[in-house]
Design a protein around this motif. Structure first.
Motif, mmCIF file in Angstrom:
data_model
loop_
_atom_site.group_PDB
_atom_site.id
_atom_site.type_symbol
_atom_site.label_atom_id
_atom_site.label_comp_id
_atom_site.label_asym_id
_atom_site.label_seq_id
_atom_site.Cartn_x
_atom_site.Cartn_y
_atom_site.Cartn_z
ATOM 1 N N PRO A 128 0.821 -1.211 0.000
ATOM 2 C CA PRO A 128 0.000 0.000 0.000
ATOM 3 C C PRO A 128 0.856 1.263 0.000
ATOM 4 C CG PRO A 128 -0.878 -1.599 1.553
ATOM 5 C CD PRO A 128 0.434 -2.143 1.082
ATOM 6 N N VAL A 129 0.599 2.126 -0.964
ATOM 7 C CA VAL A 129 1.343 3.381 -1.076
ATOM 8 C C VAL A 129 0.340 4.520 -1.177
ATOM 9 C CG1 VAL A 129 1.507 3.204 -3.593
ATOM 10 C CG2 VAL A 129 3.159 4.602 -2.353
ATOM 11 N N GLU A 130 0.633 5.622 -0.490
ATOM 12 C CA GLU A 130 -0.284 6.751 -0.470
ATOM 13 C C GLU A 130 -0.183 7.507 -1.795
ATOM 14 O OE1 GLU A 130 -1.866 9.777 2.932
ATOM 15 O OE2 GLU A 130 0.314 9.621 2.686
ATOM 16 N N VAL A 131 -1.312 7.595 -2.511
ATOM 17 C CA VAL A 131 -1.334 8.280 -3.801
ATOM 18 C C VAL A 131 -2.063 9.617 -3.714
ATOM 19 C CG1 VAL A 131 -1.141 6.141 -5.123
ATOM 20 C CG2 VAL A 131 -3.413 7.001 -4.513
ATOM 21 N N ALA A 132 -2.737 9.860 -2.608
ATOM 22 C CA ALA A 132 -3.394 11.127 -2.295
ATOM 23 C C ALA A 132 -3.591 11.111 -0.784
ATOM 24 C CB ALA A 132 -4.732 11.258 -3.028
ATOM 25 N N PRO A 133 -3.790 12.252 -0.155
ATOM 26 C CA PRO A 133 -3.941 12.259 1.314
ATOM 27 C C PRO A 133 -4.998 11.266 1.794
ATOM 28 C CG PRO A 133 -3.723 14.498 0.506
ATOM 29 C CD PRO A 133 -3.840 13.627 -0.714
ATOM 30 N N GLY A 134 -4.563 10.290 2.574
ATOM 31 C CA GLY A 134 -5.476 9.296 3.139
ATOM 32 C C GLY A 134 -5.862 8.164 2.205
ATOM 33 N N LEU A 135 -5.437 8.236 0.933
ATOM 34 C CA LEU A 135 -5.809 7.219 -0.060
ATOM 35 C C LEU A 135 -4.588 6.385 -0.428
ATOM 36 C CD1 LEU A 135 -7.745 5.903 -2.083
ATOM 37 C CD2 LEU A 135 -7.208 7.754 -3.685
ATOM 38 N N HIS A 136 -4.700 5.071 -0.230
ATOM 39 C CA HIS A 136 -3.589 4.163 -0.514
ATOM 40 C C HIS A 136 -4.000 3.169 -1.603
ATOM 41 C CE1 HIS A 136 -2.537 5.817 3.389
ATOM 42 N NE2 HIS A 136 -1.300 5.385 3.208
ATOM 43 N N LEU A 137 -3.068 2.898 -2.481
ATOM 44 C CA LEU A 137 -3.274 1.972 -3.598
ATOM 45 C C LEU A 137 -2.362 0.772 -3.419
ATOM 46 C CD1 LEU A 137 -4.085 1.224 -6.611
ATOM 47 C CD2 LEU A 137 -2.128 2.631 -7.294
ATOM 48 N N GLN A 138 -2.911 -0.419 -3.670
ATOM 49 C CA GLN A 138 -2.089 -1.628 -3.656
ATOM 50 C C GLN A 138 -2.363 -2.443 -4.911
ATOM 51 O OE1 GLN A 138 -2.839 -4.574 -0.595
ATOM 52 N NE2 GLN A 138 -0.799 -5.447 -0.790
ATOM 53 N N GLN A 139 -1.308 -2.765 -5.625
ATOM 54 C CA GLN A 139 -1.385 -3.682 -6.757
ATOM 55 C C GLN A 139 -0.578 -4.914 -6.367
ATOM 56 O OE1 GLN A 139 -1.468 -2.105 -10.800
ATOM 57 N NE2 GLN A 139 0.226 -3.466 -11.306
ATOM 58 N N VAL A 140 -1.267 -6.002 -6.089
ATOM 59 C CA VAL A 140 -0.648 -7.172 -5.483
ATOM 60 C C VAL A 140 0.412 -7.774 -6.400
ATOM 61 C CG1 VAL A 140 -1.076 -9.502 -4.588
ATOM 62 C CG2 VAL A 140 -2.726 -7.659 -4.163
ATOM 63 N N ASP A 141 1.584 -8.038 -5.834
ATOM 64 C CA ASP A 141 2.625 -8.793 -6.544
ATOM 65 C C ASP A 141 2.262 -10.263 -6.416
ATOM 66 O OD1 ASP A 141 4.890 -10.223 -7.332
ATOM 67 O OD2 ASP A 141 6.254 -8.653 -6.687
#
Length: 387
Positions: free
Chosen positions: A55-68
């Motif tokens: 999970p990485v923050e892409v906007a304040p409070g919003l995290h994106l995860q692209q599963v490996d």
């Protein structure tokens, strides 16, 4: 923690709807994770962000995860896969071929679900938004945990006894190794993990949102999807009609034709899916990419509604003292079939089937009546009667 799943026919804009909803959650101060179970990942593109396996923050409070999926596959499926790979090599296949054969069909989607469970366990998130695969793949995936549970509970105890007896014979005659206890335990862990996923996604704080466009073919598939999701025990709490053409006196003949055709379909959508709320998104002048554009989509999509409130609908399946009720909205009576096998109830709705293990209070009693009425299958059992 609120869990929202978005699915729909390929190309209707489910990824945009999921990303817009996640953006809105973060804008409201909720710690939000958005993740995809679709192998054709496009969430990062929609959010104008770089993909990340954590999970990485892409906007304040919003995290994106692209599963490996490769790394996660080794963690969840490694011992089982290694055993299968060794067996194929013992049979004379080379290492590369053995590696390719032992890739589990649908593994990437399954791993994404298991990773979703891991994130839910952290307690880090207020909202998890899941961008699911197109409907057919999603239905197969969501049906898997319960189907696997049925087979494991009936076959695993017997399999352990049989393997202990035939292991020496397999090595002597078949020239292959029998699975050891660690391999079977790995299978049990996989099974347990998938059941935890099902418990999470059918719980009181989880629901599915159907995304569609107001077109006859798309609406017909969405109707069937609603029935099938309910069959498997998943709540649907809203329908999102995307790419709706705006009317207006200045519209040319081509657009007026689309507006009229969509108006007929929107009327059908409201009639078919009532009492579910129907959210509409207009056909936008440009593709919404990035948090700012997605925030505008979310404003159009939900208006003053609270998209993160717990789902108001009851669970699709309810069990009383002498009755089992299963919601099958929009089901065609001629396409529904009911059968009894031992302590299991087998319900078929169209192309989908669910095997329901009856609770002990009903498992030994005979069925007295079964009626499909007002979108509910009601199966009544004889009071005190043994099957």
């Amino acid at each position: 923690m609120r869990v929202l799943l978005f699915t729909g026919k390929g190309g209707v804009g489910k990824t945009t709807a999921a990303a817009a909803t996640a953006t809105l959650a973060a804008d409201r101060g909720l710690k939000t994770l958005v993740v995809s179970t679709d192998t054709a990942h496009s969430l990062a593109d929609a959010l104008s962000a770089s993909p990340s396996q954590e999970p990485v923050e892409v906007a304040p409070g919003l995290h994106l995860q692209q599963v490996d999926t490769q790394k996660a596959l080794e963690r969840h499926w490694g011992e089982l896969r290694q055993y299968a790979k060794n067996v194929f090599q013992e049979l004379g296949l080379d290492e590369i071929t053995s590696e390719e054969i032992t890739v589990l069909p649908g593994a990437e989607e399954i791993i994404a679900l298991l990773e979703l469970r891991e994130q839910a366990r952290t307690g880090r998130w207020d909202v998890i938004v899941v961008d699911c695969a197109p409907t057919a793949e999603t239905l197969r995936l969501l049906a898997l945990p319960e189907a696997l549970d049925w087979h494991v509970n009936r076959l695993l105890p017997t399999a352990r006894r049989v393997l202990r007896a035939v292991s020496p014979v397999m090595r002597h005659l078949a020239k292959v190794s029998a699975p050891e206890g660690a391999v079977i335990s790995a299978g049990e862990r996989l099974h347990h993990g998938l059941m935890e996923v099902r418990e999470l996604l059918t719980g009181d704080n989880a629901s599915v949102r159907l995304v569609l466009t107001p077109e006859a073919v798309v609406v017909a598939e969405a109707r069937r999807t609603l029935t099938s999701l309910s069959l498997y025990g998943y709540r649907v709490d809203a329908v999102i009609a995307n790419r709706v053409f705006p009317g207006g006196e200045d519209a040319d003949e081509w657009r007026r034709g689309w507006v009229e055709a969509q108006a007929r379909q929107l009327s059908e959508i409201h009639q078919s899916f009532a009492p579910l709320p129907i959210h509409t998104v207009p056909y936008l002048p440009a593709e919404p990419v990035g948090p700012r554009a997605l925030a505008q989509v979310a404003a159009e999509l939900y208006g003053t509604a609270d998209p993160f409130a717990p789902p108001a609908a009851e669970p699709p399946m309810r069990v009383a003292a002498d009755e089992l009720v299963l919601a099958l909205p929009l089901a065609d009576k001629d396409a529904v079939d009911l059968a009894r096998k031992g302590e299991d109830l087998i319900v078929t709705a169209g192309a989908y089937r669910r095997v329901i293990a009856l609770p002990s209070a009903l498992a030994r009693r005979t069925i007295s009546t079964a009626v499909l009425r007002d979108g509910h299958l009601r199966v009544r059992f004889e009071t005190g009667g043994a099957k």
